[in-house]
Design a protein around this motif. Structure first.
Motif, PDB file in Angstrom:
ATOM      1  N   GLN A   1      39.320 -23.951 -24.344  1.00  0.00           N
ATOM      2  CA  GLN A   1      38.937 -24.790 -23.210  1.00  0.00           C
ATOM      3  C   GLN A   1      39.616 -26.156 -23.285  1.00  0.00           C
ATOM      4  O   GLN A   1      40.027 -26.717 -22.267  1.00  0.00           O
TER       5      GLN A   1
ATOM      6  N   TYR B   1      41.993 -27.351 -20.158  1.00  0.00           N
ATOM      7  CA  TYR B   1      41.631 -28.484 -19.307  1.00  0.00           C
ATOM      8  C   TYR B   1      42.085 -29.832 -19.878  1.00  0.00           C
ATOM      9  O   TYR B   1      41.829 -30.873 -19.276  1.00  0.00           O
TER      10      TYR B   1
ATOM     11  N   ASP C   1      40.897 -31.552 -22.171  1.00  0.00           N
ATOM     12  CA  ASP C   1      39.732 -32.412 -22.405  1.00  0.00           C
ATOM     13  C   ASP C   1      39.229 -32.144 -23.820  1.00  0.00           C
ATOM     14  O   ASP C   1      38.705 -31.074 -24.117  1.00  0.00           O
TER      15      ASP C   1
END
Length: 311
Positions: free
Chosen positions: A86, A90, A92
């Protein structure tokens, strides 16, 4: 930096995981590599589990423990890799404080259960080879379930203790973790309060869940080797060693990476070596375990072949 103010004090509400690399060009490549590793691990371990459930020949204590080990391996890699994927997807790298504690808890719970289960598997091999006449009595279905249950209870207790103790620490900055998942050594370095109690708890856990199981495994296999060497038949010795070789290989990988990770608590600077060992511990080891057991174990190999070729 995400901070929450309580009275005159400020506390970190988010951590930032530096991950494996800062290179934007490498991130898509690493995403694909770790996605494939995750899929291979899930597929391999569930294939082992399915073969054990379907093949009646594998309905024995050794393979019952192996099936539970496969479930733990799936859990271990699921705690860390999806979150890392993830981050790649993204871009992040932040993780909330509570999510960090949750990741820490589940990782220590699953890895700790692995420690105890590997010890139970060594004891199972000791009984099967050194005490074959009383094996079915000493390793009955009730004892098998109790062994797995107690492994989970002990590991859950340790993981909860470590997580609760960590939650009492204050994190008032910085909040950057030089790793790709939350773990005790890196979080200890960020604490702005005393970690003496936490280090003592971790030392006790290392003795109870690391050193003691490793000693028991060593003693069990010392008896196994002595018993196998007394077997006159070369085929008999080969078969006995083949059932133990896979387990010893997994034990070597698991404890080798674990000891390196938690013996470096005195290091002020986290290094890329910690990340490499983390990959071995959380990704490579769960992915290799099905291959080790299927390639070195003719019973598992045969069951998998029959399962995939059966119409």
């Amino acid at each position: 930096m995400e901070l929450e103010t309580l009275g005159n004090d400020s506390f970190v509400t988010k951590f930032v995981l530096l991950g494996l690399t800062d290179s934007a060009a490498l991130q898509p490549i690493l995403f694909v590599v770790f996605l494939l590793a995750y899929v291979a691990t899930i597929g391999g371990n569930f294939s082992i589990l399915a073969a054990i459930l379907i093949e009646s020949k594998l309905h024995t204590p050794m393979y019952f423990f192996l099936g539970n080990l496969s479930l733990l391996d799936v859990g271990c890699i699921t705690v860390t890799v999806p979150a890392m994927l993830q981050q790649f997807l993204y871009n992040d790298r932040s993780i909330f404080y509570r999510a960090c504690l949750s990741q820490l808890f589940f990782f220590h719970f699953l890895a700790g259960a692995d420690c105890f289960l590997l010890t139970v598997m060594a004891y199972d091999r000791y009984l099967a080879i050194c005490h074959p006449l009383t094996y079915s009595t000493r390793m009955s279905w009730g004892i098998q379930k109790a062994s797995v249950g107690m492994s989970c209870v002990f590991s859950f207790t340790n993981a909860l203790t470590q997580t609760v103790a960590l939650s009492t620490l204050k994190f008032c900055g910085p909040n950057v973790i030089n790793h790709f998942y939350c773990d005790l050594p890196q979080l200890f370095q960020l604490s702005c309060s005393s970690i003496q109690l936490n280090e003592q708890l971790l030392f006790v856990a290392a003795a109870f869940m690391g050193i003691a199981p490793l000693v028991l495994i060593t003693v069990s296999y010392a008896h196994v080797v002595a018993a196998v060497l007394r077997i006159r038949s070369a085929d008999g010795r080969k078969k006995a060693f083949s059932t133990c070789g896979s387990h010893l290989t997994v034990v070597g990988i698991f404890y080798g990476t674990g000891v390196f990770s938690y013996m470096r608590l005195g290091s002020v600077e986290a290094s890329d070596k910690d990340k490499g060992i983390g990959i071995l511990n959380t990704v490579i080891s769960p992915m290799l375990n099905p291959l080790i057991y299927s390639l070195r174990n003719p019973d598992v190999k045969g069951a998998l072949q029959r399962m995939f070729t059966r119409r």
